[in-house]
Design a protein around this motif. Structure first.
Motif, PDB file in Angstrom:
ATOM      1  N   ALA B  10       1.105  -1.132  -0.010  1.00  0.00           N
ATOM      2  CA  ALA B  10      -0.001  -0.046   0.264  1.00  0.00           C
ATOM      3  C   ALA B  10       1.063   1.138   0.053  1.00  0.00           C
ATOM      4  O   ALA B  10       0.850   2.280  -0.715  1.00  0.00           O
ATOM      5  CB  ALA B  10      -1.203  -0.173   1.334  1.00  0.00           C
ATOM      6  N   LEU B 327     -12.497   6.250  -5.020  1.00  0.00           N
ATOM      7  CA  LEU B 327     -12.216   5.903  -4.803  1.00  0.00           C
ATOM      8  C   LEU B 327     -11.853   4.797  -4.039  1.00  0.00           C
ATOM      9  O   LEU B 327     -12.440   4.494  -3.381  1.00  0.00           O
ATOM     10  CB  LEU B 327     -11.146   6.896  -4.111  1.00  0.00           C
ATOM     11  CG  LEU B 327     -11.193   8.421  -4.453  1.00  0.00           C
ATOM     12  CD1 LEU B 327     -10.694   9.817  -3.705  1.00  0.00           C
ATOM     13  CD2 LEU B 327     -10.849   9.209  -6.298  1.00  0.00           C
ATOM     14  N   GLY B 328     -10.663   4.052  -3.980  1.00  0.00           N
ATOM     15  CA  GLY B 328     -10.409   2.982  -3.511  1.00  0.00           C
ATOM     16  C   GLY B 328      -9.359   2.494  -2.199  1.00  0.00           C
ATOM     17  O   GLY B 328      -9.324   4.576  -1.366  1.00  0.00           O
ATOM     18  N   TYR B 329      -9.695   1.850  -0.899  1.00  0.00           N
ATOM     19  CA  TYR B 329      -9.014   2.126  -0.389  1.00  0.00           C
ATOM     20  C   TYR B 329      -7.750   2.741  -0.451  1.00  0.00           C
ATOM     21  O   TYR B 329      -7.213   2.954   0.564  1.00  0.00           O
ATOM     22  CB  TYR B 329      -8.318  -0.015  -0.260  1.00  0.00           C
ATOM     23  CG  TYR B 329      -7.540   0.090   1.614  1.00  0.00           C
ATOM     24  CD1 TYR B 329      -7.790   0.664   2.718  1.00  0.00           C
ATOM     25  CD2 TYR B 329      -6.170  -0.542   0.977  1.00  0.00           C
ATOM     26  CE1 TYR B 329      -7.003  -0.153   3.970  1.00  0.00           C
ATOM     27  CE2 TYR B 329      -5.489  -0.505   2.670  1.00  0.00           C
ATOM     28  CZ  TYR B 329      -5.355  -0.840   3.469  1.00  0.00           C
ATOM     29  OH  TYR B 329      -5.213  -0.417   4.652  1.00  0.00           O
ATOM     30  N   GLU B 330      -6.790   2.409  -1.544  1.00  0.00           N
ATOM     31  CA  GLU B 330      -6.028   3.088  -1.603  1.00  0.00           C
ATOM     32  C   GLU B 330      -4.750   4.228  -1.303  1.00  0.00           C
ATOM     33  O   GLU B 330      -3.975   4.958  -1.393  1.00  0.00           O
ATOM     34  CB  GLU B 330      -5.016   2.310  -2.106  1.00  0.00           C
ATOM     35  CG  GLU B 330      -4.409   2.547  -3.334  1.00  0.00           C
ATOM     36  CD  GLU B 330      -5.470   1.168  -4.149  1.00  0.00           C
ATOM     37  OE1 GLU B 330      -6.684   1.182  -3.195  1.00  0.00           O
ATOM     38  OE2 GLU B 330      -5.691   1.180  -5.584  1.00  0.00           O
ATOM     39  N   HIS B 331      -6.653   5.118  -1.924  1.00  0.00           N
ATOM     40  CA  HIS B 331      -6.118   6.545  -1.935  1.00  0.00           C
ATOM     41  C   HIS B 331      -5.716   7.354  -0.911  1.00  0.00           C
ATOM     42  O   HIS B 331      -4.792   8.300  -1.088  1.00  0.00           O
ATOM     43  CB  HIS B 331      -7.061   7.124  -2.334  1.00  0.00           C
ATOM     44  CG  HIS B 331      -7.273   6.358  -3.952  1.00  0.00           C
ATOM     45  ND1 HIS B 331      -7.621   5.580  -3.650  1.00  0.00           N
ATOM     46  CD2 HIS B 331      -7.504   7.346  -5.364  1.00  0.00           C
ATOM     47  CE1 HIS B 331      -8.161   5.003  -5.470  1.00  0.00           C
ATOM     48  NE2 HIS B 331      -7.655   5.922  -6.691  1.00  0.00           N
TER      49      HIS B 331
ATOM     50  N   TRP C 321      -6.057  -5.782  -2.374  1.00  0.00           N
ATOM     51  CA  TRP C 321      -6.418  -5.805  -0.892  1.00  0.00           C
ATOM     52  C   TRP C 321      -7.236  -6.738  -0.104  1.00  0.00           C
ATOM     53  O   TRP C 321      -7.735  -7.648  -0.386  1.00  0.00           O
ATOM     54  CB  TRP C 321      -6.696  -4.182  -0.397  1.00  0.00           C
ATOM     55  CG  TRP C 321      -5.775  -3.270  -1.062  1.00  0.00           C
ATOM     56  CD1 TRP C 321      -6.897  -2.845  -1.771  1.00  0.00           C
ATOM     57  CD2 TRP C 321      -4.878  -3.223  -1.411  1.00  0.00           C
ATOM     58  NE1 TRP C 321      -6.096  -1.278  -2.764  1.00  0.00           N
ATOM     59  CE2 TRP C 321      -5.104  -2.027  -2.038  1.00  0.00           C
ATOM     60  CE3 TRP C 321      -3.467  -3.801  -0.446  1.00  0.00           C
ATOM     61  CZ2 TRP C 321      -3.045  -1.305  -1.768  1.00  0.00           C
ATOM     62  CZ3 TRP C 321      -2.528  -3.208  -0.984  1.00  0.00           C
ATOM     63  CH2 TRP C 321      -2.216  -1.718  -1.373  1.00  0.00           C
ATOM     64  N   HIS C 325     -11.978  -3.853   1.987  1.00  0.00           N
ATOM     65  CA  HIS C 325     -10.709  -3.065   1.647  1.00  0.00           C
ATOM     66  C   HIS C 325     -11.637  -2.657  -0.024  1.00  0.00           C
ATOM     67  O   HIS C 325     -10.695  -3.194  -1.090  1.00  0.00           O
ATOM     68  CB  HIS C 325      -9.574  -3.428   1.093  1.00  0.00           C
ATOM     69  CG  HIS C 325      -9.685  -3.449   2.943  1.00  0.00           C
ATOM     70  ND1 HIS C 325     -10.136  -4.820   4.096  1.00  0.00           N
ATOM     71  CD2 HIS C 325      -8.490  -2.793   4.449  1.00  0.00           C
ATOM     72  CE1 HIS C 325      -9.400  -4.226   4.774  1.00  0.00           C
ATOM     73  NE2 HIS C 325      -8.587  -3.415   5.203  1.00  0.00           N
ATOM     74  N   GLY C 326     -12.253  -1.419   0.059  1.00  0.00           N
ATOM     75  CA  GLY C 326     -13.163  -1.856  -1.641  1.00  0.00           C
ATOM     76  C   GLY C 326     -11.811  -0.685  -2.444  1.00  0.00           C
ATOM     77  O   GLY C 326     -10.697  -0.357  -2.526  1.00  0.00           O
ATOM     78  N   LEU C 327     -11.733  -1.444  -3.888  1.00  0.00           N
ATOM     79  CA  LEU C 327     -11.449  -0.203  -5.199  1.00  0.00           C
ATOM     80  C   LEU C 327     -12.277   0.433  -5.360  1.00  0.00           C
ATOM     81  O   LEU C 327     -12.538   1.342  -4.760  1.00  0.00           O
ATOM     82  CB  LEU C 327     -10.725  -1.629  -6.352  1.00  0.00           C
ATOM     83  CG  LEU C 327     -10.466  -2.824  -6.340  1.00  0.00           C
ATOM     84  CD1 LEU C 327     -10.309  -3.521  -6.834  1.00  0.00           C
ATOM     85  CD2 LEU C 327      -9.266  -3.045  -5.136  1.00  0.00           C
ATOM     86  N   GLY C 328     -11.261   1.119  -6.147  1.00  0.00           N
ATOM     87  CA  GLY C 328     -12.055   2.622  -7.200  1.00  0.00           C
ATOM     88  C   GLY C 328     -12.481   2.412  -8.348  1.00  0.00           C
ATOM     89  O   GLY C 328     -11.637   1.576  -9.026  1.00  0.00           O
ATOM     90  N   TYR C 329     -12.767   3.529  -8.727  1.00  0.00           N
ATOM     91  CA  TYR C 329     -12.786   3.561 -10.656  1.00  0.00           C
ATOM     92  C   TYR C 329     -11.672   3.063 -11.262  1.00  0.00           C
ATOM     93  O   TYR C 329     -12.093   2.475 -12.278  1.00  0.00           O
ATOM     94  CB  TYR C 329     -12.972   5.025 -10.883  1.00  0.00           C
ATOM     95  CG  TYR C 329     -13.465   5.694 -11.974  1.00  0.00           C
ATOM     96  CD1 TYR C 329     -14.104   5.074 -12.956  1.00  0.00           C
ATOM     97  CD2 TYR C 329     -12.096   6.021 -12.960  1.00  0.00           C
ATOM     98  CE1 TYR C 329     -14.577   5.274 -14.405  1.00  0.00           C
ATOM     99  CE2 TYR C 329     -12.826   6.536 -13.758  1.00  0.00           C
ATOM    100  CZ  TYR C 329     -13.650   6.483 -15.147  1.00  0.00           C
ATOM    101  OH  TYR C 329     -13.578   6.523 -16.304  1.00  0.00           O
ATOM    102  N   HIS C 331      -9.225   0.764 -11.293  1.00  0.00           N
ATOM    103  CA  HIS C 331      -8.630  -0.437 -11.545  1.00  0.00           C
ATOM    104  C   HIS C 331      -9.615  -0.931 -12.436  1.00  0.00           C
ATOM    105  O   HIS C 331      -8.626  -1.628 -12.454  1.00  0.00           O
ATOM    106  CB  HIS C 331      -9.831  -0.929  -9.852  1.00  0.00           C
ATOM    107  CG  HIS C 331      -8.621  -0.331  -8.493  1.00  0.00           C
ATOM    108  ND1 HIS C 331      -9.034   0.694  -7.911  1.00  0.00           N
ATOM    109  CD2 HIS C 331      -7.685  -1.564  -7.635  1.00  0.00           C
ATOM    110  CE1 HIS C 331      -8.389   0.827  -6.429  1.00  0.00           C
ATOM    111  NE2 HIS C 331      -7.629  -0.335  -7.658  1.00  0.00           N
TER     112      HIS C 331
END
Lengths: 380, 380, 380, 380
Positions: B10, B327-331, C321, C325-329, C331
């Motif tokens: 991450a 957005l997602g988790y890693e942002h 993840w 732990h969600g992903l975003g646009y 991905h």
């Protein structure tokens, strides 16, 4: 019936409606309504559909044409009325919490058990049990679907006291209500949690908090709350505004409870969630016709299912409307009357019994004791 | 950077991505990755995009071409590395929880404060703060939109230990992780609650529970958990599976916290709700791009608004995609790097500082002390 | 890569990120970025991470160090670039919609099929297919979980043109974009519906509507829309603001489609729902990490399950993840690159092929023809 | 009242309940119930609480002790009964859809207008209008909160015919019901859309589809559907299973409508959404106590608000329970009776009038005409 306010209206509706949607083994007669103020009780009886009135509840106990007494008054009056009624051989339906103290609740329970031998049964009105989605939750647990239960979290969040000028009603007066959010709404989630889980609370560590210490006397009532005059005289709030506590259950589950009237935006969020080793379920009264159910047997495609608890196979709903045509708050009271009538006819003990309600009362007392002693762990 | 597991991936992504979407005042070079196993660290550096490797983190501290050390290893190693790095004049980004004890955290904080005078800054990686919806929550509180805060309820619910045969990883070994759900995920909600509310926890009453006492050694890891062999050898779980506690804050709010890895069906439900006298807000990481906001100023037509925190005006999101493109988790990690780079360039203290993280550590310690002493009320 | 606006940033991120999270059979080099304005393309290349720049896309076609051309420019340029690239033996990834007319799309498809024999593959960028929850939807349909599909309803609702003074961008200029909401967002739901259902649209009856006929020229762009000057000069909007149509599929399902940029409050509500004889599924991009699935096999306790499409077993998510732990646009763009690289290495046709995109183009054309002729039923 | 099935039970409950919760200007007597089968009508009258029975509805028209006739029978009987009743000077409440043809509806409307001059009023039972959340939606539109309305999308999704062996009830017999999903549930969303928007449909392009052409005769009824015998005799389904159509409104809004009984998992998803230039609102009957409202005046922190339409200030709800204590399906019928009684006492026309219902009937007819002619655009 004794009392004709919020609960009185709900109970009257239930007595009136139950035989229209359910086949009951007994005929229901709405014989008499009791209240202290002759004029107001007469108006209420007319409005709510009762055939006669009394200004002293003792008259209901004396009358031969009355088989059951339904107690819808503040908690400080429960014990006296219920005991007199049961001793007179009347069946009793008593609003919750059962009493304002464990001692009263114990006496009521003892009388109820004696009366049962004489054929008079007693039931406490934890009405939420009969909300179909919660009844379904109980059924799923009883079927073993959840496995070992590890977590129980229950909240009852309302917001009608957020306004610092909401008036000082009887619900804020300890001498009448016994306690605040704890007994009024906390009692509901304690009962629901214990009942659904099939397990009792064994100990608690609690905080009680009164955020607003004084409130206007008088003021307009609207719903539960209303708007008081900011400039007029104020009186002391003698009960808790919020009750939060951790708990342990005799099935080893860990519990978290929160009851408050200061959760702005949460109107009637009576919520219960159970996490088991095999499945979980969650309920929120603000979406009262749904039960959320997660079944790990569904594998990687598991997810909380929104079950619309309105199927013919679900508790109570087959007697109402087609699926997806939701029920409302008052239906639980109607179901309570149905189950009570069936129990009386069958000579069985309806649930929750006074003994069940006494267990809730003991949890309430433990919460108060813990909160009074700096959150000390207190056994129930 | 030290470490290359979940957090390492991450953080690497964040260092790589930050300059592509944000205008940074500093150039970012991903100079070196450290790990003990030469082969595995080389493979990780190649995969994650680091230019060189070291098998001893002390080499990072010694190298002149390194300005900042990012610590992504278990908590038992934080203090030693961070202190060495800061004393060598390197900036430090350290994963949470800051340490495995208050004593370590205090030492780290003291060193960080000394280092700051020398131009080296330290930051603790409570990354959730930079989730846009949570940053927006903080902004609304700072703007005074909530009024007086009465309730704070925070939950971090996961379910990856529900399976009794999930393997015994380092996260279940107290000597490495310090604690279980408490430090791993409870720390996040403690930090988030204190930060958003702008108020510290002053005392707690807690329960810690370990539902499954032994687990298989080894087994396949998948995500955080995985599937162990039911028949193989087992080792003891030395940390808590669940942590629940009540709390009081220095703004008079009443708090309820719950962190668990046994809430079957809840995958990453990091939730915070605040109820104020004027407004409320609620967040759930499982729907991480939304913030729910209830504003009593909307009158009878108030309701919790689902704000999609993806507007150009919202924190961070203007640098990414059009509205509604989540957005997602890693942002959050990328935003952490952005804010850290900006703080370094401006010569300012980034947040959360080690002192902020020390306050969290003190709450963790109070929770452990309370739980060890029968939920006794324990001041922070 | 040609183009460096919204799509250019998303594609660059994908090329940069794919090898960091997935094991690719090919090495990815971000060789060159093309754009007409030398200064701006240089700045973009620097920002987005491209190694060199060209001011004429034809140079990309000529360069020997380039194996694949990624086309991220408005639709009117797609055909010329893609055809030149494929004829030069380059692989092509072309943004959607494939072209601005069926005729162009047919030519592109013919060239793509010829190029394939020469080892150059072509793919169209309907990126939403690679959103994990939608990929999971496709998998469930392919597994036969839905039974016979009866209803397909798809919506793509945005609101960035609700403001009458939002500026006149290229997306509102038919000569560049081909159409408005229809080709921009309608194309996505047509592709998604056909792909997931495994069935093509056979005919449509449509309405196209332009609510605001003129808009300010210039103005500030923010996200897709922005704020134009209400008092300045205006130019004509030459595309549709909204497209709605009924449809039939070759599997006998009945379809309803709606694409609009005037659904105030809906930010990026790209939604698809399929109702089958055995199960249903529903998706909304505003909650992009979830797939709702209703399985009648669950009996009376069926309910739409909120599957968090983040399990290791779900498409793509195992490389990111832990669960929840969600992903975003963006991905989906990374996954697109992964699948394209794998297809190239394996010598297979990636999907969606140009032929798949041509089928979408034919639906778009039928919608326009129907709308132009008073909603007449128009075969595809 | 004529008829005693599903609608008969709902209407009886409404007549019984209205005076208990609302102050009515008229006394309600539940005088007589009519039905053809003497034994069954007697049982129904007893169950539903009617004081007498008739086996011919014409007797109700003749009786002097009856002021109002409530028509709860299939649509093919509406015209004859309503016209006779109105001509006899009785008030009429007629279930929807008003009739099985425009011609019948026109005759009924003409008679209703003549009767009005004689003091007898007619109302059509589009009960959903009185669901508090939908009444609130109407109020917000009337207050101008939405601005110019651009989109209207309405769905009525049920799933009780998904099972191919669900029995052939009167609702699937065109000679009795007139049409299938179109008139039964499509009529509700047409009425709701026109009423809330304050605008009429001007033209449509439609598809009607019957997925299952034959169904078992007989079988057990459960709710609306039930389980037929798969092996027994079958009869033809003569109505539509699903109706989908695009529409234009006289306020320039574009509409999309979908009514079906094959949307597996959707139980009673009666949904209406309006997108205006200033605000949007959305409703779903499966969460019937909520109205979702998006107000762009809230700026960047706008979001759809979940208004719990249970405040004292909201339509009807002040007469029931405290906020958050939801109402159910049948309450709309009670409100319908309340408004009808008030209109009669005030000598005013209740809404929806027969003329309002005739407009709905014209839309239904246009949908059928369009569908029969290959989705040709058909003016209303």
């Amino acid at each position: 019936m004794v009392g004709y306010a919020f609960m009185g209206a709900a109970h009257s509706h239930a007595w009136r409606t139950a035989p229209r949607f359910f086949d009951l083994p007994l005929a229901i007669e709405m014989t008499a309504l009791a209240g202290r103020d002759a004029e107001r009780v007469a108006a209420a009886a007319d409005k709510l559909g009762w055939n006669s009135v009394e200004t002293d509840w003792r008259r209901l106990v004396e009358r031969d044409d009355i088989d059951l007494i339904d107690i819808c008054v503040p908690g400080n009056l429960h014990a006296e009325i219920a005991i007199a009624a049961l001793e007179a051989g009347k069946h009793v339906l008593c609003e919750k919490p059962l009493a304002n103290s464990v001692e009263e609740a114990e006496r009521m329970t003892a009388v109820a058990e004696a009366a049962k031998a004489q054929g008079a049964v007693a039931m406490c009105g934890f009405s939420y049990r009969r909300t179909p989605a919660l009844s379904l939750a109980k059924r799923l647990v009883d079927e073993g679907r959840l496995g070992e239960i590890r977590h129980i979290r229950a909240q009852y969040l309302q917001d009608w006291l957020t306004d610092e000028n909401a008036p000082l009603t009887w619900r804020l007066d300890k001498s009448k209500s016994g306690s605040g959010s704890l007994g009024d709404i906390g009692a509901h989630i304690i009962d629901a949690a214990q009942w659904i889980a099939g397990s009792n609370v064994t100990g608690v560590s609690a905080i009680l908090e009164t955020f607003v210490k004084e409130r206007p006397v008088g003021g307009d009532f609207v719903g539960l709350g209303g708007h008081g005059g900011a400039d007029g005289p104020k009186g002391p709030v003698t009960v808790d505004d919020a009750a939060v506590f951790t708990a342990r259950f005799d099935n080893r589950a860990v519990g978290v409870f929160e009851a408050t009237r200061f959760a702005l935006g949460r109107k009637n969020a009576m919520r219960v969630e159970l996490n088991g080793s095999k499945a979980s379920l969650a309920f929120d009264f603000e979406d009262m016709n749904s039960l959320w159910f997660y079944d790990s047997a569904d594998g990687p495609n598991s997810g909380f299912r929104k079950i619309q608890a309105t199927e013919p196979e679900h508790p109570y709903t087959g007697n109402w409307w087609p699926v997806g045509h939701g029920l409302g708050y008052e239906h639980a009271f109607t179901h309570q009357v149905v189950d009570l009538a069936n129990a009386i006819a069958a000579g069985e003990q309806p649930t929750p019994s006074f003994a069940d309600a006494l267990q809730v009362q003991r949890v309430l007392a433990a919460v108060e004791a813990s909160a009074a002693d700096d959150s000390r762990w207190t056994a129930v």
